[in-house]
Design a protein around this motif. Sequence first.
Motif, mmCIF file in Angstrom:
data_model
loop_
_atom_site.group_PDB
_atom_site.id
_atom_site.type_symbol
_atom_site.label_atom_id
_atom_site.label_comp_id
_atom_site.label_asym_id
_atom_site.label_seq_id
_atom_site.Cartn_x
_atom_site.Cartn_y
_atom_site.Cartn_z
ATOM 1 N N PRO A 276 -0.746 10.793 -6.280
ATOM 2 C CA PRO A 276 0.490 10.277 -6.640
ATOM 3 C C PRO A 276 1.079 9.344 -5.438
ATOM 4 C CG PRO A 276 0.582 12.504 -7.298
ATOM 5 C CD PRO A 276 -0.543 12.196 -6.589
ATOM 6 N N ALA A 277 1.980 8.379 -5.629
ATOM 7 C CA ALA A 277 2.202 7.423 -4.515
ATOM 8 C C ALA A 277 3.217 8.206 -3.696
ATOM 9 C CB ALA A 277 3.191 6.262 -5.251
ATOM 10 N N ALA A 278 3.981 9.211 -4.082
ATOM 11 C CA ALA A 278 5.061 9.805 -3.057
ATOM 12 C C ALA A 278 4.073 10.703 -2.157
ATOM 13 C CB ALA A 278 5.958 10.711 -4.058
ATOM 14 N N ASP A 279 3.102 11.275 -2.519
ATOM 15 C CA ASP A 279 2.463 12.155 -1.661
ATOM 16 C C ASP A 279 1.576 11.311 -0.615
ATOM 17 O OD1 ASP A 279 2.930 14.237 -3.124
ATOM 18 O OD2 ASP A 279 1.211 14.303 -4.375
ATOM 19 N N ARG A 280 1.267 10.036 -1.072
ATOM 20 C CA ARG A 280 0.606 9.143 -0.120
ATOM 21 C C ARG A 280 1.668 8.663 0.893
ATOM 22 N NH1 ARG A 280 -1.270 4.407 -3.610
ATOM 23 N NH2 ARG A 280 -0.679 5.654 -5.310
ATOM 24 N N ARG A 281 3.066 8.288 0.258
ATOM 25 C CA ARG A 281 4.174 7.833 1.362
ATOM 26 C C ARG A 281 4.176 8.987 2.246
ATOM 27 N NH1 ARG A 281 8.807 4.977 1.697
ATOM 28 N NH2 ARG A 281 9.942 5.928 3.653
ATOM 29 N N THR A 282 4.386 10.166 2.064
ATOM 30 C CA THR A 282 4.489 11.126 2.886
ATOM 31 C C THR A 282 3.376 11.366 3.961
ATOM 32 O OG1 THR A 282 5.730 12.807 1.052
ATOM 33 C CG2 THR A 282 4.918 13.979 3.077
#
Length: 439
Positions: free
Chosen positions: A153-159
């Motif tokens: 997910p994009a949120a995990d990659r952002r973190t």
Amino acid sequence: MLDGLESTLLADTSEMVQRGMPTPLSEENPTLFDYKREIEEHGFPLSRADQDLNRSSFVAEAAMVTRTSERSTFNRLATAEGLRYVHEHSLFALYTGSITSRTAAALVKQTRGIPRATAQQIEAGLLPTATTASDASMSLRIKRARERLHPQPAADRRTRAEMGRSLMWWPEDDGMAVLQAYLPAEDVLSIFNTVTTHANLLLSSEQERPLGQLRADVFRDSLLDGWPGQVKRKPSLFVGLTIPALELLTNPERGIANLEGYGPIPLGVALRLAANAPSLKPILTDPWTGSILDLGRKRYKPSKALRDFLRVRDEHCRFPGCRRAPETSEFDHIDDWATGGTTSVQNAQLLCKRHQIYKHVLGWQAVHLGNGSLQWRTPHGVTHLELPDGLLFPRALGPEPPPVQLMLPGTTIDAQSKKLLGWDETEDIPGFPDNSPEP
């Protein structure tokens, strides 16, 4: 095509080093690299068989040989390994000159960290287009394919990306430099828009500075002086500055001073900085070579005086290509104290922690040659001469002087040409290989 061959060479050599296999260079040069000894009395909780450490050392060695930075070489190695082990079809396309090296590097970078099958699926779908499309177009296509097929997910990659936050700088010409902040996009836009708002407030009454200069000045003033109306609380910072007295007396308008960590700056700028300096330290340098001869010491502790001396002479970590500041470097005995090395100017250098590990764990060697000049030897026998930045004219370090370069090396002039040039057969011309008249 050459980039494809270089990628193969980098990836294969790195694998040989990490496996402890002999390389052609290590067979020609006796190496200190002993893979059978896993514990060394060096004071570091590390082993010579550590793969990450060996990989880092190989990157430093390759960077030294290719005269590039470790960061650049690390990126090239990462690209090489991605092509060698994941994107073989793109590597073959490089061999034939069908795609560009920039597109190949973008493919490896954008598909790093995703499953191998997904990365190869992106390659298979885009490789036919890459033979004719521009680099910019391919970069965009690869990014879109990655976002569409990425399993995380994009949120995990952002973190995960936020863990790489950093602030960097690099020097530019004419006493200027660039400051770069790697932050979340919303923070960068907030900072930029805030600075732009304050710059626009000044723009209406400004006669000389355009908006770009106003943004830079507002950014600089807000960090160093604080926003208008706030209490100014400047931290006490150390800025190393060397002002040559001889140039100050003889040529103050065109003289050059040295700013620690950057290099040459105009003498007038240095004098403005020195006017607000809380203290000054006299430094004696050779007026012709620029080498540090002595450091005026008023302290009784030799260790502090020696550290001051190294800070001025070395300016940064003395490992080839490393520019880490003195604050992040440590005092290092060139010849180990345990083996009889002394604590002296001739046996001291600044080294950051990582490159101390290279020296004491992996067998990198340094020899002091005088005037702060060092000769480094890698674990596989490559040698490199590292000179202090302030050394303007290094003296000859070898026992034999360099050969004299002839005015016209290997050139002969026939009789007709000599006549046209008005050649005087009786005149000796120093350095010309053959000055005798032709028969």
